[in-house]
Design an enzyme around this catalytic site. Structure first.
Site, PDB file in Angstrom:
ATOM      1  N   ASP A   1     -40.123 -13.383   8.974  1.00 26.42           N
ATOM      2  CA  ASP A   1     -41.306 -14.859   8.550  1.00 26.42           C
ATOM      3  C   ASP A   1     -41.893 -14.158   7.815  1.00 26.42           C
ATOM      4  OD1 ASP A   1     -42.754 -17.169   9.566  1.00 26.42           O
ATOM      5  OD2 ASP A   1     -42.179 -17.170  11.788  1.00 26.42           O
TER       6      ASP A   1
ATOM      7  N   ASP B   1     -41.811 -26.379   9.143  1.00 24.16           N
ATOM      8  CA  ASP B   1     -40.794 -26.156  10.388  1.00 24.16           C
ATOM      9  C   ASP B   1     -40.198 -27.360  10.314  1.00 24.16           C
ATOM     10  OD1 ASP B   1     -41.357 -23.549  10.414  1.00 24.16           O
ATOM     11  OD2 ASP B   1     -42.446 -23.555  12.934  1.00 24.16           O
TER      12      ASP B   1
HETATM   13  C1  GAL Z   1     -42.311 -20.444  12.180  1.00 20.14           C
HETATM   14  C2  GAL Z   1     -41.079 -20.360  11.973  1.00 20.14           C
HETATM   15  C3  GAL Z   1     -40.725 -20.477  12.905  1.00 20.14           C
HETATM   16  C4  GAL Z   1     -40.578 -20.125  14.431  1.00 20.14           C
HETATM   17  C5  GAL Z   1     -42.317 -20.032  14.644  1.00 20.14           C
HETATM   18  C6  GAL Z   1     -42.034 -18.495  15.032  1.00 20.14           C
HETATM   19  O1  GAL Z   1     -43.352 -19.216  11.024  1.00 20.14           O
HETATM   20  O2  GAL Z   1     -41.203 -21.350  10.122  1.00 20.14           O
HETATM   21  O3  GAL Z   1     -39.492 -21.278  12.575  1.00 20.14           O
HETATM   22  O4  GAL Z   1     -39.590 -18.498  14.392  1.00 20.14           O
HETATM   23  O5  GAL Z   1     -42.495 -19.036  13.020  1.00 20.14           O
HETATM   24  O6  GAL Z   1     -43.601 -18.432  15.399  1.00 20.14           O
END
Ligand code: GAL
Length: 608
Positions: free
Chosen positions: A220, A279
């Site tokens: 991430d 997301d």
């Molecule tokens: C976001 C990511 C998500 C999930 C989340 C967890 O940045 O895009 O898919 O992993 O973090 O905190």
């Protein structure tokens, strides 16, 4: 395939409204025997179907590629074709290279966020096996954020006490269930949920994951102020590549598309998939938004490097069955990774049926890996992609709107098929719609879709020496500018486009393209030689830089070094050795592709 704008949508004569057809029960994949014909208009003479194909006998000159009706493709026949992918036919479709088809599996985030523990993961593994998901191809079981809690004094990452047996034991149990195991980390100092990130610990974390038996790492991009994705993700990939002993780990780039990883990551061999947007949320609107970001990027994805519009929301309660089918169908058309995000332990039968539909999975996992391009903005939108079987195309009609149904037309000429009768199968309805000539006209309900398999015939390459500018193409994908036949792709107006010019010389014949560009033609084993002169067009802006690639079937047969404005053009002369398809790609050599005008000058085939 040709792309049209909705404003040019023609009112076609002889449209056929498909409302009834014969049922075709019991087939997982397009029937090996043709479904019965429903009475439809515009019947073409049967001479359009080669005499030998379709007579029910598999003769010497036929193969499962050219005549699947007579010679059904089977696992173990040495061909990796539609309906076959590593999880289903490993003997025909090798797993190497990693992520040859889009990864399939489950991830904890969409449904559980930080509320995860060892029990949930083990129950999910059990549910993946029991429900048939594993055998349908879903193999990765991936933990998302919140499994990690701290670092030991020596820097080793420590799992949260909610995983009391430890990750190594958990990975072993997941593997024992016949699944693969994935974890999550972050390129920044902390994860998005403020657990320890991997910044400064990249190689150490990858080595730890490898020692546990991890197969997939999602990285991430939170808490990365001042860092560059182009610099940080290669650190993870290098750590994976340098593992001794070697361990094939899929690196999933999750920086939400901010640095346009589709431009730089595949050029550097970094990552196997990259998020194309923010997301996904559990709503129809979010499904549409994320699809809309990824669809125009079709030309960047292919075997070993996939656009990732994020995990699925099917089964999480907000989408109707129609929306869920559209979501799944869209992801399959885009060759998107199919990473489920629902509670598999309590999944109902309808959800399971949507997620395990064999034809939809076969479209997603098609070994040629050519994501769909948009033919029409609609409504309904029309997306289409060729599949690894002669004459087979997948087509999706999508009506995003709630107010009313919309009628759409699929014109078979736009699918790059030879004229003649097309067998059309409605995938979700699980029945043949019959045979059609020219086009098919369909109604698409509100917030719904129609997913079709169209079986026609590839146009045969003409015998003799032919320019690719004079042949029909099986597929074309690009981001901004379509390839031009016998014209340079410089300038905005295709009608005023100048001729192709390389090193001061004008070429009357050839293809002018702008990176990224993918063009595929059908050869059917009948051509033995490919020649072209390639380079950056003289009329390109000064900063242009491109790489040309030629694929014989799925194998890269030739690639240029990075060619810039002023680089000497290169001559390509390749033996095609009975190849079935030829694919020409031009990429932007890791830079922004906006000005990259390139030429396949004098591009020709010699065929029998
Ligand atoms: C976001 C990511 C998500 C999930 C989340 C967890 O940045 O895009 O898919 O992993 O973090 O905190």
């Amino acid at each position: 395939m040709r792309r049209f704008r909705s404003a040019l949508w023609p009112i076609l004569a002889g449209l056929v409204t498909a409302c009834a057809g014969s049922s075709d029960p019991g087939s997982d994949l397009p029937a090996d025997a043709p479904p019965e014909t429903s009475g439809t208009a515009d019947a073409a003479p049967d001479t359009d179907v080669p005499a030998a194909c379709g007579n029910g006998t598999c003769e010497a000159a036929e193969s499962c590629r050219s005549c699947p009706d007579d010679c059904p493709c089977r696992c173990g026949d040495g061909l990796c074709t539609f309906g076959e992918f590593p999880a289903r036919c490993p003997e025909d479709c090798p797993e190497d290279p990693l992520a040859a088809t889009p990864p399939m599996g489950w991830n904890s985030w969409n449904r559980f966020a930080c509320d995860i523990d060892e029990g949930l993961i083990l129950e999910t593994a059990e549910a993946m096996v029991r429900s048939g998901l594993r055998d349908a191809g879903y193999r990765y079981l991936n933990l998302d954020d919140c499994w990690q809690v701290d670092r030991l004094p020596d820097g080793t990452i420590l799992e949260d006490p909610r995983f009391p047996s430890g990750m190594e034991a958990l990975a072993r149990q997941v593997h024992d269930a016949g699944l693969l195991f994935g974890v999550y980390t972050c390129a920044g100092t902390m994860t998005c949920q403020q657990r320890p990130g991997s910044y400064g610990f990249e190689a150490r974390d990858i080595a730890t994951y490898a020692s546990w038996g991890v197969d997939f790492v999602k990285v991430d991009w939170c808490f990365t102020e001042g860092l560059s994705a182009r610099e940080r993700y290669p650190v993870f990939q290098r750590a994976i590549d340098d593992l001794a002993p070697r361990r094939p780990i899929v690196l999933s780039i999750c920086e939400w598309g901010k640095s346009e990883p589709w431009i730089w990551a595949p050029e550097q061999g970094v990552g196997r998939l990259w998020r194309t947007s923010g997301d996904i949320a559990n709503s129809w609107f979010s499904v549409l938004v994320n699809a809309e970001r990824a669809i125009p990027l079709a030309a960047y994805a292919g075997p070993g490097h996939w656009n990732d519009p994020d995990m699925l929301e099917v089964g999480n309660g907000a989408l109707t069955p129609d929306m869920s089918r559209a979501h799944m169908g869209l992801w399959a058309m885009m060759s998107a990774p199919l990473i489920l995000g629902n509670d598999l332990r309590t999944m109902d039968d309808d959800t399971r049926a949507i997620l395990t539909r064999p034809e939809v999975i076969a479209i997603d996992q098609d070994p040629d890996g050519l994501p769909a391009v948009r033919l029409e903005m609609g409504p309904p939108q029309v997306l289409a992609r060729p599949l690894a079987r002669d004459g087979l195309r997948a087509v999706l009609l999508l009506n995003p709107f709630a107010e009313e149904s919309h009628e759409g037309t699929v014109t078979f000429r736009d699918l790059g098929l030879a004229p003649g009768l097309m067998e059309v199968r409605d995938v979700w309805a699980d029945r043949s719609l019959g045979r059609f000539d020219g086009s098919i006209h369909l109604e698409v309900g509100p917030e719904s879709s129609r997913l079709l398999l169209v079986q026609g015939r590839e146009p045969d390459p003409p015998s003799g020496v032919w320019s690719l500018a004079d042949m029909p193409w099986r597929h074309e994908a690009f981001e901004a500018v379509a390839a031009r036949r016998n014209r340079s792709a410089s300038g905005d107006d295709p009608l005023l486009a100048p001729p192709i010019r390389l090193e001061g010389k004008t070429h009357a014949r050839g293809l002018g393209v702008r990176a990224p560009s993918v063009i595929q033609v059908h050869l059917g084993g009948r051509c033995d030689r490919f020649t072209a002169r390639v380079g950056v067009d003289d009329q390109a802006p000064g900063e242009a830089s491109v790489v040309f690639q030629v694929f014989r079937d799925r194998t890269k047969a030739w690639a240029s070094p990075v060619l810039r404005k002023g680089s000497a053009p290169l001559d390509v002369d390749l033996d095609l050795s009975d190849a079935w398809t030829l694919t020409l790609k031009v990429t932007a050599a890791g830079d922004s592709p906006k000005g990259d005008v390139a030429d396949w000058a004098d591009v020709s085939l010699r065929c029998r």
